[in-house]
Scaffold this motif. Structure first.
Motif, PDB file in Angstrom:
ATOM      1  N   TYR A 264     -41.695  17.566   7.765  1.00 45.02           N
ATOM      2  CA  TYR A 264     -43.083  18.004   7.684  1.00 45.02           C
ATOM      3  C   TYR A 264     -43.644  18.176   9.094  1.00 45.02           C
ATOM      4  O   TYR A 264     -43.243  17.463  10.019  1.00 45.02           O
ATOM      5  N   ALA A 265     -44.578  19.090   9.228  1.00 48.27           N
ATOM      6  CA  ALA A 265     -45.254  19.286  10.514  1.00 48.27           C
ATOM      7  C   ALA A 265     -46.717  19.607  10.246  1.00 48.27           C
ATOM      8  O   ALA A 265     -47.027  20.459   9.417  1.00 48.27           O
ATOM      9  N   ILE A 266     -47.596  18.885  10.938  1.00 48.25           N
ATOM     10  CA  ILE A 266     -49.035  19.109  10.820  1.00 48.25           C
ATOM     11  C   ILE A 266     -49.633  19.144  12.225  1.00 48.25           C
ATOM     12  O   ILE A 266     -48.989  18.759  13.199  1.00 48.25           O
ATOM     13  N   ASP A 267     -50.866  19.599  12.303  1.00 50.51           N
ATOM     14  CA  ASP A 267     -51.590  19.579  13.569  1.00 50.51           C
ATOM     15  C   ASP A 267     -51.586  18.151  14.087  1.00 50.51           C
ATOM     16  O   ASP A 267     -51.861  17.207  13.346  1.00 50.51           O
ATOM     17  N   ASP A 268     -51.270  17.973  15.359  1.00 51.84           N
ATOM     18  CA  ASP A 268     -51.169  16.627  15.914  1.00 51.84           C
ATOM     19  C   ASP A 268     -52.529  15.998  16.187  1.00 51.84           C
ATOM     20  O   ASP A 268     -52.646  14.785  16.273  1.00 51.84           O
ATOM     21  N   MET A 269     -53.576  16.790  16.297  1.00 44.59           N
ATOM     22  CA  MET A 269     -54.874  16.260  16.699  1.00 44.59           C
ATOM     23  C   MET A 269     -55.746  15.909  15.493  1.00 44.59           C
ATOM     24  O   MET A 269     -56.052  16.758  14.658  1.00 44.59           O
ATOM     25  N   CYS A 270     -56.150  14.649  15.420  1.00 41.16           N
ATOM     26  CA  CYS A 270     -57.084  14.227  14.379  1.00 41.16           C
ATOM     27  C   CYS A 270     -58.417  14.927  14.623  1.00 41.16           C
ATOM     28  O   CYS A 270     -58.934  14.909  15.747  1.00 41.16           O
ATOM     29  N   PRO A 271     -59.006  15.546  13.592  1.00 43.45           N
ATOM     30  CA  PRO A 271     -60.258  16.274  13.788  1.00 43.45           C
ATOM     31  C   PRO A 271     -61.458  15.365  14.079  1.00 43.45           C
ATOM     32  O   PRO A 271     -62.492  15.837  14.516  1.00 43.45           O
ATOM     33  N   HIS A 272     -61.316  14.076  13.886  1.00 44.41           N
ATOM     34  CA  HIS A 272     -62.426  13.154  14.118  1.00 44.41           C
ATOM     35  C   HIS A 272     -62.698  12.970  15.607  1.00 44.41           C
ATOM     36  O   HIS A 272     -63.776  13.279  16.089  1.00 44.41           O
ATOM     37  N   MET A 273     -61.695  12.479  16.354  1.00 48.35           N
ATOM     38  CA  MET A 273     -61.890  12.203  17.782  1.00 48.35           C
ATOM     39  C   MET A 273     -60.716  12.668  18.645  1.00 48.35           C
ATOM     40  O   MET A 273     -60.653  12.364  19.818  1.00 48.35           O
ATOM     41  N   GLY A 274     -59.750  13.363  18.051  1.00 50.88           N
ATOM     42  CA  GLY A 274     -58.677  13.962  18.832  1.00 50.88           C
ATOM     43  C   GLY A 274     -57.456  13.114  19.081  1.00 50.88           C
ATOM     44  O   GLY A 274     -56.610  13.471  19.899  1.00 50.88           O
ATOM     45  N   ALA A 275     -57.300  12.006  18.397  1.00 54.36           N
ATOM     46  CA  ALA A 275     -56.116  11.164  18.587  1.00 54.36           C
ATOM     47  C   ALA A 275     -54.860  11.880  18.101  1.00 54.36           C
ATOM     48  O   ALA A 275     -54.916  12.749  17.234  1.00 54.36           O
ATOM     49  N   SER A 276     -53.720  11.484  18.630  1.00 57.55           N
ATOM     50  CA  SER A 276     -52.436  12.042  18.227  1.00 57.55           C
ATOM     51  C   SER A 276     -52.004  11.453  16.888  1.00 57.55           C
ATOM     52  O   SER A 276     -51.773  10.242  16.776  1.00 57.55           O
ATOM     53  N   LEU A 277     -51.874  12.312  15.872  1.00 58.33           N
ATOM     54  CA  LEU A 277     -51.419  11.841  14.568  1.00 58.33           C
ATOM     55  C   LEU A 277     -49.939  11.454  14.597  1.00 58.33           C
ATOM     56  O   LEU A 277     -49.511  10.612  13.807  1.00 58.33           O
ATOM     57  N   ALA A 278     -49.177  12.021  15.518  1.00 52.79           N
ATOM     58  CA  ALA A 278     -47.768  11.650  15.645  1.00 52.79           C
ATOM     59  C   ALA A 278     -47.615  10.175  16.009  1.00 52.79           C
ATOM     60  O   ALA A 278     -46.600   9.552  15.695  1.00 52.79           O
ATOM     61  N   GLU A 279     -48.623   9.601  16.619  1.00 48.04           N
ATOM     62  CA  GLU A 279     -48.579   8.193  17.010  1.00 48.04           C
ATOM     63  C   GLU A 279     -49.074   7.264  15.908  1.00 48.04           C
ATOM     64  O   GLU A 279     -49.097   6.051  16.064  1.00 48.04           O
ATOM     65  N   GLY A 280     -49.468   7.844  14.762  1.00 46.32           N
ATOM     66  CA  GLY A 280     -49.998   7.050  13.665  1.00 46.32           C
ATOM     67  C   GLY A 280     -48.917   6.391  12.829  1.00 46.32           C
ATOM     68  O   GLY A 280     -47.730   6.708  12.919  1.00 46.32           O
ATOM     69  N   TYR A 281     -49.367   5.469  11.982  1.00 44.50           N
ATOM     70  CA  TYR A 281     -48.487   4.739  11.069  1.00 44.50           C
ATOM     71  C   TYR A 281     -48.250   5.584   9.818  1.00 44.50           C
ATOM     72  O   TYR A 281     -49.203   6.054   9.195  1.00 44.50           O
ATOM     73  N   VAL A 282     -46.980   5.773   9.457  1.00 45.30           N
ATOM     74  CA  VAL A 282     -46.614   6.566   8.282  1.00 45.30           C
ATOM     75  C   VAL A 282     -46.268   5.626   7.135  1.00 45.30           C
ATOM     76  O   VAL A 282     -45.452   4.709   7.277  1.00 45.30           O
ATOM     77  N   GLU A 283     -46.938   5.866   6.001  1.00 48.51           N
ATOM     78  CA  GLU A 283     -46.639   5.114   4.787  1.00 48.51           C
ATOM     79  C   GLU A 283     -46.684   6.095   3.630  1.00 48.51           C
ATOM     80  O   GLU A 283     -47.698   6.781   3.430  1.00 48.51           O
ATOM     81  N   GLY A 284     -45.592   6.181   2.894  1.00 49.54           N
ATOM     82  CA  GLY A 284     -45.497   7.188   1.835  1.00 49.54           C
ATOM     83  C   GLY A 284     -45.601   8.567   2.457  1.00 49.54           C
ATOM     84  O   GLY A 284     -44.897   8.875   3.424  1.00 49.54           O
ATOM     85  N   ASN A 285     -46.495   9.392   1.937  1.00 51.54           N
ATOM     86  CA  ASN A 285     -46.711  10.729   2.503  1.00 51.54           C
ATOM     87  C   ASN A 285     -47.972  10.789   3.353  1.00 51.54           C
ATOM     88  O   ASN A 285     -48.519  11.865   3.575  1.00 51.54           O
ATOM     89  N   SER A 286     -48.437   9.635   3.832  1.00 49.08           N
ATOM     90  CA  SER A 286     -49.659   9.576   4.635  1.00 49.08           C
ATOM     91  C   SER A 286     -49.366   9.095   6.046  1.00 49.08           C
ATOM     92  O   SER A 286     -48.520   8.225   6.252  1.00 49.08           O
ATOM     93  N   VAL A 287     -50.125   9.660   6.978  1.00 49.48           N
ATOM     94  CA  VAL A 287     -50.117   9.146   8.343  1.00 49.48           C
ATOM     95  C   VAL A 287     -51.549   8.719   8.659  1.00 49.48           C
ATOM     96  O   VAL A 287     -52.500   9.434   8.346  1.00 49.48           O
ATOM     97  N   SER A 288     -51.687   7.539   9.249  1.00 45.80           N
ATOM     98  CA  SER A 288     -53.003   7.027   9.619  1.00 45.80           C
ATOM     99  C   SER A 288     -53.254   7.278  11.088  1.00 45.80           C
ATOM    100  O   SER A 288     -52.413   6.957  11.935  1.00 45.80           O
TER     101      SER A 288
END
Length: 111
Positions: free
Chosen positions: A38-62
């Motif tokens: 899967y590939a998604i935009d890396d930038m969280c639209p809230h404050m611009g954090a890298s989603l690649a650095e988030g915690y993955v659980e199931g099909n969700s990244v935090s």
């Protein structure tokens, strides 16, 4: 513009761990879940954090900054499905991982 770009070998990726890549002046987060990619935009639209650095659980990244959760399959913000981040096509050929530079959806960022 719709060409795929190589982002590495299959063995460069761990399950449930995102990696960020610059693809045609955009940061894209790539995720491996077994044989699924899967590939998604890396930038969280809230404050611009890298989603690649988030915690993955199931099909969700935090998001690592404020815990906004996004579906890695379709880019949906799980707390408000009207908001999405862009998704990108991923393919594997000869143990190489390729990401299409053009988003697959017309996402909206209403955050």
């Amino acid at each position: 513009m719709s060409e795929y770009e190589n982002v590495g070998k299959v063995t460069d990726f761990e399950d449930n761990v995102g990696r960020a890549f610059s693809i045609q002046d955009r940061m894209v987060a790539v995720f491996r879940k077994g044989d699924e990619w899967y590939a998604i935009d890396d930038m969280c639209p809230h404050m611009g954090a890298s989603l690649a650095e988030g915690y993955v659980e199931g099909n969700s990244v935090s998001c690592p900054w404020h815990a906004w959760r996004f579906c890695i399959v379709d880019g949906t913000w799980e707390d408000n499905p009207r908001t999405k981040v862009d998704c990108f096509d991923v393919k594997v050929e000869n143990d190489e991982v390729w990401v299409r530079a053009k988003p697959t959806s017309d996402s909206t960022s209403e955050a």
